[in-house]
Motif scaffolding. Structure first.
Motif, PDB file in Angstrom:
ATOM      1  N   LYS A  13     -49.368-103.688  -7.179  1.00  0.00           N
ATOM      2  CA  LYS A  13     -48.414-103.357  -6.111  1.00  0.00           C
ATOM      3  C   LYS A  13     -46.978-103.382  -6.634  1.00  0.00           C
ATOM      4  O   LYS A  13     -46.171-102.508  -6.300  1.00  0.00           O
ATOM      5  CB  LYS A  13     -48.553-104.332  -4.951  1.00  0.00           C
ATOM      6  CG  LYS A  13     -49.740-104.065  -4.077  1.00  0.00           C
ATOM      7  CD  LYS A  13     -49.778-105.048  -2.918  1.00  0.00           C
ATOM      8  CE  LYS A  13     -50.936-104.813  -1.997  1.00  0.00           C
ATOM      9  NZ  LYS A  13     -50.956-105.771  -0.880  1.00  0.00           N
ATOM     10  N   PHE A  14     -46.654-104.400  -7.451  1.00  0.00           N
ATOM     11  CA  PHE A  14     -45.310-104.486  -8.009  1.00  0.00           C
ATOM     12  C   PHE A  14     -45.021-103.292  -8.911  1.00  0.00           C
ATOM     13  O   PHE A  14     -43.945-102.681  -8.830  1.00  0.00           O
ATOM     14  CB  PHE A  14     -45.135-105.801  -8.781  1.00  0.00           C
ATOM     15  CG  PHE A  14     -43.786-105.943  -9.409  1.00  0.00           C
ATOM     16  CD1 PHE A  14     -42.681-106.245  -8.631  1.00  0.00           C
ATOM     17  CD2 PHE A  14     -43.610-105.744 -10.766  1.00  0.00           C
ATOM     18  CE1 PHE A  14     -41.419-106.362  -9.204  1.00  0.00           C
ATOM     19  CE2 PHE A  14     -42.358-105.858 -11.343  1.00  0.00           C
ATOM     20  CZ  PHE A  14     -41.263-106.165 -10.568  1.00  0.00           C
ATOM     21  N   ALA A  15     -45.968-102.939  -9.770  1.00  0.00           N
ATOM     22  CA  ALA A  15     -45.767-101.818 -10.686  1.00  0.00           C
ATOM     23  C   ALA A  15     -45.634-100.503  -9.921  1.00  0.00           C
ATOM     24  O   ALA A  15     -44.787 -99.662 -10.263  1.00  0.00           O
ATOM     25  CB  ALA A  15     -46.920-101.743 -11.676  1.00  0.00           C
ATOM     26  N   ASP A  16     -46.438-100.310  -8.877  1.00  0.00           N
ATOM     27  CA  ASP A  16     -46.341 -99.088  -8.079  1.00  0.00           C
ATOM     28  C   ASP A  16     -44.998 -99.006  -7.366  1.00  0.00           C
ATOM     29  O   ASP A  16     -44.395 -97.930  -7.285  1.00  0.00           O
ATOM     30  CB  ASP A  16     -47.481 -99.017  -7.070  1.00  0.00           C
ATOM     31  CG  ASP A  16     -48.831 -98.760  -7.725  1.00  0.00           C
ATOM     32  OD1 ASP A  16     -48.855 -98.344  -8.900  1.00  0.00           O
ATOM     33  OD2 ASP A  16     -49.860 -98.982  -7.061  1.00  0.00           O
ATOM     34  N   ALA A  17     -44.519-100.128  -6.850  1.00  0.00           N
ATOM     35  CA  ALA A  17     -43.210-100.147  -6.197  1.00  0.00           C
ATOM     36  C   ALA A  17     -42.101 -99.847  -7.201  1.00  0.00           C
ATOM     37  O   ALA A  17     -41.145 -99.129  -6.886  1.00  0.00           O
ATOM     38  CB  ALA A  17     -42.972-101.496  -5.535  1.00  0.00           C
ATOM     39  N   LEU A  18     -42.230-100.375  -8.400  1.00  0.00           N
ATOM     40  CA  LEU A  18     -41.237-100.127  -9.441  1.00  0.00           C
ATOM     41  C   LEU A  18     -41.220 -98.654  -9.840  1.00  0.00           C
ATOM     42  O   LEU A  18     -40.151 -98.057 -10.014  1.00  0.00           O
ATOM     43  CB  LEU A  18     -41.518-101.012 -10.654  1.00  0.00           C
ATOM     44  CG  LEU A  18     -40.463-101.063 -11.729  1.00  0.00           C
ATOM     45  CD1 LEU A  18     -39.146-101.587 -11.157  1.00  0.00           C
ATOM     46  CD2 LEU A  18     -40.919-101.948 -12.863  1.00  0.00           C
ATOM     47  N   VAL A  19     -42.390 -98.046  -9.940  1.00  0.00           N
ATOM     48  CA  VAL A  19     -42.465 -96.619 -10.260  1.00  0.00           C
ATOM     49  C   VAL A  19     -41.831 -95.792  -9.153  1.00  0.00           C
ATOM     50  O   VAL A  19     -41.076 -94.841  -9.419  1.00  0.00           O
ATOM     51  CB  VAL A  19     -43.926 -96.180 -10.512  1.00  0.00           C
ATOM     52  CG1 VAL A  19     -44.055 -94.672 -10.520  1.00  0.00           C
ATOM     53  CG2 VAL A  19     -44.420 -96.735 -11.823  1.00  0.00           C
ATOM     54  N   ALA A  20     -42.095 -96.142  -7.901  1.00  0.00           N
ATOM     55  CA  ALA A  20     -41.494 -95.407  -6.785  1.00  0.00           C
ATOM     56  C   ALA A  20     -39.972 -95.529  -6.811  1.00  0.00           C
ATOM     57  O   ALA A  20     -39.261 -94.531  -6.624  1.00  0.00           O
ATOM     58  CB  ALA A  20     -42.050 -95.926  -5.463  1.00  0.00           C
ATOM     59  N   ALA A  21     -39.487 -96.724  -7.057  1.00  0.00           N
ATOM     60  CA  ALA A  21     -38.040 -96.945  -7.083  1.00  0.00           C
ATOM     61  C   ALA A  21     -37.381 -96.210  -8.252  1.00  0.00           C
ATOM     62  O   ALA A  21     -36.317 -95.595  -8.081  1.00  0.00           O
ATOM     63  CB  ALA A  21     -37.741 -98.439  -7.170  1.00  0.00           C
ATOM     64  N   THR A  22     -37.989 -96.259  -9.434  1.00  0.00           N
ATOM     65  CA  THR A  22     -37.393 -95.577 -10.589  1.00  0.00           C
ATOM     66  C   THR A  22     -37.479 -94.061 -10.446  1.00  0.00           C
ATOM     67  O   THR A  22     -36.584 -93.354 -10.905  1.00  0.00           O
ATOM     68  CB  THR A  22     -38.035 -96.030 -11.917  1.00  0.00           C
ATOM     69  OG1 THR A  22     -39.439 -95.797 -11.880  1.00  0.00           O
ATOM     70  CG2 THR A  22     -37.759 -97.492 -12.196  1.00  0.00           C
ATOM     71  N   ALA A  82     -33.791 -91.679 -18.677  1.00  0.00           N
ATOM     72  CA  ALA A  82     -33.988 -93.057 -19.150  1.00  0.00           C
ATOM     73  C   ALA A  82     -34.632 -93.909 -18.058  1.00  0.00           C
ATOM     74  O   ALA A  82     -35.535 -94.717 -18.334  1.00  0.00           O
ATOM     75  CB  ALA A  82     -32.654 -93.659 -19.579  1.00  0.00           C
ATOM     76  N   ILE A  83     -34.222 -93.724 -16.817  1.00  0.00           N
ATOM     77  CA  ILE A  83     -34.803 -94.478 -15.709  1.00  0.00           C
ATOM     78  C   ILE A  83     -36.264 -94.086 -15.503  1.00  0.00           C
ATOM     79  O   ILE A  83     -37.117 -94.942 -15.270  1.00  0.00           O
ATOM     80  CB  ILE A  83     -33.967 -94.294 -14.430  1.00  0.00           C
ATOM     81  CG1 ILE A  83     -32.615 -94.983 -14.612  1.00  0.00           C
ATOM     82  CG2 ILE A  83     -34.681 -94.842 -13.206  1.00  0.00           C
ATOM     83  CD1 ILE A  83     -31.636 -94.744 -13.495  1.00  0.00           C
ATOM     84  N   PHE A  84     -36.586 -92.791 -15.599  1.00  0.00           N
ATOM     85  CA  PHE A  84     -37.980 -92.354 -15.506  1.00  0.00           C
ATOM     86  C   PHE A  84     -38.828 -93.011 -16.590  1.00  0.00           C
ATOM     87  O   PHE A  84     -39.952 -93.455 -16.336  1.00  0.00           O
ATOM     88  CB  PHE A  84     -38.089 -90.837 -15.673  1.00  0.00           C
ATOM     89  CG  PHE A  84     -37.670 -90.035 -14.478  1.00  0.00           C
ATOM     90  CD1 PHE A  84     -38.156 -90.305 -13.220  1.00  0.00           C
ATOM     91  CD2 PHE A  84     -36.789 -88.979 -14.625  1.00  0.00           C
ATOM     92  CE1 PHE A  84     -37.780 -89.551 -12.115  1.00  0.00           C
ATOM     93  CE2 PHE A  84     -36.400 -88.217 -13.537  1.00  0.00           C
ATOM     94  CZ  PHE A  84     -36.902 -88.510 -12.285  1.00  0.00           C
ATOM     95  N   ILE A  85     -38.307 -93.078 -17.791  1.00  0.00           N
ATOM     96  CA  ILE A  85     -39.045 -93.662 -18.914  1.00  0.00           C
ATOM     97  C   ILE A  85     -39.293 -95.149 -18.674  1.00  0.00           C
ATOM     98  O   ILE A  85     -40.387 -95.656 -18.943  1.00  0.00           O
ATOM     99  CB  ILE A  85     -38.292 -93.406 -20.237  1.00  0.00           C
ATOM    100  CG1 ILE A  85     -38.355 -91.909 -20.569  1.00  0.00           C
ATOM    101  CG2 ILE A  85     -38.876 -94.237 -21.374  1.00  0.00           C
ATOM    102  CD1 ILE A  85     -37.451 -91.493 -21.714  1.00  0.00           C
ATOM    103  N   ILE A  86     -38.304 -95.851 -18.159  1.00  0.00           N
ATOM    104  CA  ILE A  86     -38.472 -97.278 -17.857  1.00  0.00           C
ATOM    105  C   ILE A  86     -39.595 -97.479 -16.847  1.00  0.00           C
ATOM    106  O   ILE A  86     -40.446 -98.356 -17.002  1.00  0.00           O
ATOM    107  CB  ILE A  86     -37.149 -97.885 -17.353  1.00  0.00           C
ATOM    108  CG1 ILE A  86     -36.148 -97.964 -18.493  1.00  0.00           C
ATOM    109  CG2 ILE A  86     -37.373 -99.255 -16.724  1.00  0.00           C
ATOM    110  CD1 ILE A  86     -34.727 -98.273 -18.062  1.00  0.00           C
TER     111      ILE A  86
END
Length: 66
Positions: A21-30, A48-52
């Protein structure tokens, strides 16, 4: 919090729900932030943000339940 393991051998095992859930939220935010920044004339920063976000989601796959 449940016990989690991290390592190369954990890649094919199920990822704990809280990590996923945390990783999915981080992907959505980035993805959102990278898109907004790219459309506002800073494509290098947006990329750079997409890559992160991609790297964070990939690394989350190396966690499994202990």
């Amino acid at each position: 919090m449940e016990n989690v393991k991290f390592g190369w051998s954990e890649y094919w095992k199920p990822t704990p729900e809280n990590v996923r859930k945390f990783a999915d939220a981080l992907v959505a935010a980035t993805t959102f932030a990278g898109s907004v920044i790219s459309l506002n004339g800073k494509p290098e920063v947006g990329t750079a943000i997409f890559i992160i976000g991609f790297i964070a989601k990939f690394i989350s796959n190396f966690f499994s339940k202990a």
